[in-house]
Write a protein that holds these residues in place. Structure first.
Motif, PDB file in Angstrom:
ATOM      1  N   GLU A  27       0.253  -1.702  -0.050  1.00 23.62           N
ATOM      2  CA  GLU A  27      -0.451   0.091  -0.145  1.00 23.62           C
ATOM      3  C   GLU A  27       1.213   0.695   0.392  1.00 23.62           C
ATOM      4  O   GLU A  27       0.627   2.579  -0.911  1.00 23.62           O
ATOM      5  CB  GLU A  27      -0.732   0.366   1.125  1.00 23.62           C
ATOM      6  CG  GLU A  27      -2.062  -1.047   0.863  1.00 23.62           C
ATOM      7  CD  GLU A  27      -3.172  -0.800  -0.039  1.00 23.62           C
ATOM      8  OE1 GLU A  27      -3.848   0.594   0.834  1.00 23.62           O
ATOM      9  OE2 GLU A  27      -3.684  -1.547  -0.706  1.00 23.62           O
ATOM     10  N   SER A  60      -1.373  -5.844  -6.968  1.00 24.04           N
ATOM     11  CA  SER A  60      -3.011  -6.289  -6.869  1.00 24.04           C
ATOM     12  C   SER A  60      -3.819  -4.546  -7.134  1.00 24.04           C
ATOM     13  O   SER A  60      -3.499  -4.401  -7.863  1.00 24.04           O
ATOM     14  CB  SER A  60      -2.612  -6.068  -4.662  1.00 24.04           C
ATOM     15  OG  SER A  60      -2.043  -4.241  -5.485  1.00 24.04           O
ATOM     16  N   SER A  61      -5.438  -5.202  -6.435  1.00 26.22           N
ATOM     17  CA  SER A  61      -6.165  -4.484  -7.274  1.00 26.22           C
ATOM     18  C   SER A  61      -5.851  -2.781  -6.431  1.00 26.22           C
ATOM     19  O   SER A  61      -6.610  -2.167  -6.700  1.00 26.22           O
ATOM     20  CB  SER A  61      -7.535  -5.253  -5.675  1.00 26.22           C
ATOM     21  OG  SER A  61      -7.887  -4.790  -5.275  1.00 26.22           O
ATOM     22  N   ALA A  62      -5.016  -2.761  -5.132  1.00 27.92           N
ATOM     23  CA  ALA A  62      -4.664  -1.423  -4.996  1.00 27.92           C
ATOM     24  C   ALA A  62      -4.028  -0.738  -5.881  1.00 27.92           C
ATOM     25  O   ALA A  62      -3.930   0.535  -6.846  1.00 27.92           O
ATOM     26  CB  ALA A  62      -3.886  -1.358  -3.554  1.00 27.92           C
ATOM     27  N   GLY A  65      -6.282   0.054  -8.645  1.00 30.75           N
ATOM     28  CA  GLY A  65      -7.159   1.254  -8.040  1.00 30.75           C
ATOM     29  C   GLY A  65      -6.190   2.355  -8.286  1.00 30.75           C
ATOM     30  O   GLY A  65      -6.439   3.690  -8.587  1.00 30.75           O
ATOM     31  N   ILE A  68      -5.850   3.747 -11.768  1.00 34.33           N
ATOM     32  CA  ILE A  68      -7.443   4.096 -12.562  1.00 34.33           C
ATOM     33  C   ILE A  68      -7.244   5.001 -12.267  1.00 34.33           C
ATOM     34  O   ILE A  68      -7.938   6.561 -13.010  1.00 34.33           O
ATOM     35  CB  ILE A  68      -8.897   3.488 -12.076  1.00 34.33           C
ATOM     36  CG1 ILE A  68      -9.157   2.160 -12.722  1.00 34.33           C
ATOM     37  CG2 ILE A  68      -9.933   4.258 -12.062  1.00 34.33           C
ATOM     38  CD1 ILE A  68      -9.030   1.116 -11.577  1.00 34.33           C
ATOM     39  N   THR A  69      -7.048   6.296 -11.124  1.00 34.99           N
ATOM     40  CA  THR A  69      -6.756   7.256 -10.703  1.00 34.99           C
ATOM     41  C   THR A  69      -6.022   8.220 -11.401  1.00 34.99           C
ATOM     42  O   THR A  69      -6.370   9.033 -11.573  1.00 34.99           O
ATOM     43  CB  THR A  69      -6.687   7.690  -8.929  1.00 34.99           C
ATOM     44  OG1 THR A  69      -7.465   6.728  -8.252  1.00 34.99           O
ATOM     45  CG2 THR A  69      -6.453   8.939  -8.344  1.00 34.99           C
ATOM     46  N   ASN A  72      -7.400   8.429 -14.572  1.00 35.24           N
ATOM     47  CA  ASN A  72      -8.135   9.509 -14.332  1.00 35.24           C
ATOM     48  C   ASN A  72      -8.087  10.781 -14.751  1.00 35.24           C
ATOM     49  O   ASN A  72      -8.577  11.972 -15.053  1.00 35.24           O
ATOM     50  CB  ASN A  72      -8.915   9.181 -13.509  1.00 35.24           C
ATOM     51  CG  ASN A  72      -9.994   8.112 -13.126  1.00 35.24           C
ATOM     52  OD1 ASN A  72     -10.866   7.796 -14.542  1.00 35.24           O
ATOM     53  ND2 ASN A  72     -10.726   7.752 -12.767  1.00 35.24           N
ATOM     54  N   VAL A  93      -5.256 -10.737 -14.681  1.00 35.89           N
ATOM     55  CA  VAL A  93      -6.324  -9.776 -14.021  1.00 35.89           C
ATOM     56  C   VAL A  93      -6.672  -8.422 -14.638  1.00 35.89           C
ATOM     57  O   VAL A  93      -7.861  -7.803 -14.435  1.00 35.89           O
ATOM     58  CB  VAL A  93      -5.122  -9.254 -13.235  1.00 35.89           C
ATOM     59  CG1 VAL A  93      -5.447  -8.758 -12.342  1.00 35.89           C
ATOM     60  CG2 VAL A  93      -4.307 -10.585 -12.530  1.00 35.89           C
ATOM     61  N   THR A  97     -11.020  -7.840 -14.221  1.00 30.87           N
ATOM     62  CA  THR A  97     -12.067  -6.921 -13.693  1.00 30.87           C
ATOM     63  C   THR A  97     -12.195  -6.056 -14.569  1.00 30.87           C
ATOM     64  O   THR A  97     -12.485  -4.536 -14.765  1.00 30.87           O
ATOM     65  CB  THR A  97     -10.727  -6.132 -12.831  1.00 30.87           C
ATOM     66  OG1 THR A  97      -9.478  -6.420 -14.382  1.00 30.87           O
ATOM     67  CG2 THR A  97      -9.850  -6.694 -12.251  1.00 30.87           C
ATOM     68  N   ARG A  98     -11.783  -6.249 -16.284  1.00 34.32           N
ATOM     69  CA  ARG A  98     -12.171  -5.838 -17.386  1.00 34.32           C
ATOM     70  C   ARG A  98     -11.715  -5.103 -18.119  1.00 34.32           C
ATOM     71  O   ARG A  98     -12.480  -3.111 -18.191  1.00 34.32           O
ATOM     72  CB  ARG A  98     -14.523  -5.908 -17.053  1.00 34.32           C
ATOM     73  CG  ARG A  98     -14.950  -6.999 -17.355  1.00 34.32           C
ATOM     74  CD  ARG A  98     -16.518  -6.589 -17.715  1.00 34.32           C
ATOM     75  NE  ARG A  98     -16.651  -5.914 -18.998  1.00 34.32           N
ATOM     76  CZ  ARG A  98     -17.452  -4.944 -18.901  1.00 34.32           C
ATOM     77  NH1 ARG A  98     -18.326  -4.342 -18.353  1.00 34.32           N
ATOM     78  NH2 ARG A  98     -17.467  -3.759 -20.656  1.00 34.32           N
ATOM     79  N   LEU A  99     -10.693  -4.194 -16.776  1.00 30.87           N
ATOM     80  CA  LEU A  99     -10.088  -2.983 -16.770  1.00 30.87           C
ATOM     81  C   LEU A  99      -8.792  -2.982 -18.246  1.00 30.87           C
ATOM     82  O   LEU A  99      -8.508  -1.807 -18.893  1.00 30.87           O
ATOM     83  CB  LEU A  99      -9.038  -3.446 -15.940  1.00 30.87           C
ATOM     84  CG  LEU A  99      -9.617  -2.266 -14.963  1.00 30.87           C
ATOM     85  CD1 LEU A  99      -8.325  -2.624 -13.440  1.00 30.87           C
ATOM     86  CD2 LEU A  99     -11.009  -1.370 -14.898  1.00 30.87           C
ATOM     87  N   LEU A 102     -10.815  -0.724 -20.369  1.00 32.89           N
ATOM     88  CA  LEU A 102     -10.537   0.769 -19.998  1.00 32.89           C
ATOM     89  C   LEU A 102      -9.368   1.221 -20.692  1.00 32.89           C
ATOM     90  O   LEU A 102      -9.117   2.191 -21.158  1.00 32.89           O
ATOM     91  CB  LEU A 102     -10.874   0.921 -18.326  1.00 32.89           C
ATOM     92  CG  LEU A 102     -10.352   2.767 -17.672  1.00 32.89           C
ATOM     93  CD1 LEU A 102     -12.179   3.153 -18.403  1.00 32.89           C
ATOM     94  CD2 LEU A 102     -10.369   2.495 -16.323  1.00 32.89           C
TER      95      LEU A 102
END
Lengths: 118, 144
Positions: A27, A60-62, A65, A68-69, A72, A93, A97-99, A102
């Motif tokens: 993290e 990881s999913s973090a 994330g 994604i940020t 954006n 992965v 997650t369908r990323l 994106l």
């Protein structure tokens, strides 16, 4: 930034970001990486960012994330973000997650570099 | 306290602090056991990912409003047929059924909410206790 976890370089107006660590799970590390890339985005008029995962074995999913940020924030400045060199296990992965829908994902950094020009 | 479906028989129990080195060392230790039982690279990838997500969720969400020095408990048992890991936090629990689907178009740009779905995608079974503060992961050997 002696403790940077990233290697950042510029080619033809595109900022290439590479990871030093093989695992992007922690993290605190993810937070530091995110802040460093955000600084790159904020310093550009129209950010053109290419993130290479050539050294990365796990994320990881973090970490997703944080990406994604970053995506954006890049879009908020009408910029472009492309990803490249993603290991097949990690690409799965993105698919789960369908990323993959994106992000603009390319097999190689050369291919991604060409996508900025087109 | 521990619902039956999230119990692990003859498990090794570890009290784990929120310390990256200790978390990494425990995961490496579990993966070493899995390697010893001939779990291959793709299995080890899946197991590492799921344990990371379970431990992160326990500290990040389970202990969100609690003292950050509170530890969690991790239990594991590795056999030649499967690997079982349970992660229990000291928080109030949550209802996994209430989580929004992160793969819906309207949620794709949201930066959080993918940990549980990744655990479910990669593990053979994912079960929560009734309170929602303990998750049990089970991964069956693909060679079965």
């Amino acid at each position: 930034m002696s403790d940077s976890r990233l290697k950042i370089s510029n080619t033809d107006g595109v900022t290439l970001v590479e990871f030093i660590d093989r695992n992007i799970l922690d993290e605190a590390n993810i937070q530091a990486i995110s802040e460093e890339i955000t600084a790159v985005i904020e310093s550009a008029d129209i950010p053109k960012l290419l993130i290479s995962f050539s050294n990365v074995d796990h994320l990881s999913s973090a970490a997703l994330g944080a990406l994604i940020t970053i995506n954006n924030k890049t879009r908020e400045k009408s910029g472009q973000l492309h990803l490249a060199n993603i290991d097949p296990q990690i690409y799965e992965v993105f698919v789960i997650t369908r990323l993959n829908k994106l992000f603009n994902i390319h097999e190689t950094t050369d291919e991604a570099q060409n996508a900025f020009a087109s | 306290m521990t619902d039956q479906h999230t119990q692990i028989l003859n498990a090794t129990k570890v009290i784990l602090e929120r310390n990256r080195d200790k978390i990494g060392a425990l995961i490496d230790q579990i993966l070493e056991h899995a390697k010893g039982q001939s779990f291959g690279d793709s299995s080890l990838f899946a197991i590492r990912l799921a344990i990371e997500e379970a431990i992160t969720n326990a500290f990040e969400h389970g202990h969100e409003h609690l003292d950050p020095s509170l530890p969690i408990q991790v239990e594991y048992a590795v056999s030649e047929t499967d690997i079982q890991i349970a992660v229990q936090d000291q928080g109030p629990g949550f209802s996994p059924a209430d989580l929004p689907d992160p793969t819906l178009q309207e949620n794709l740009s949201k930066p959080s909410g993918r940990g549980v779905m990744l655990m479910k995608a990669y593990m053979t079974d994912v079960a929560y206790n009734e309170k929602g503060n303990r998750v049990k992961l089970r991964f069956e050997s693909p060679s079965l």
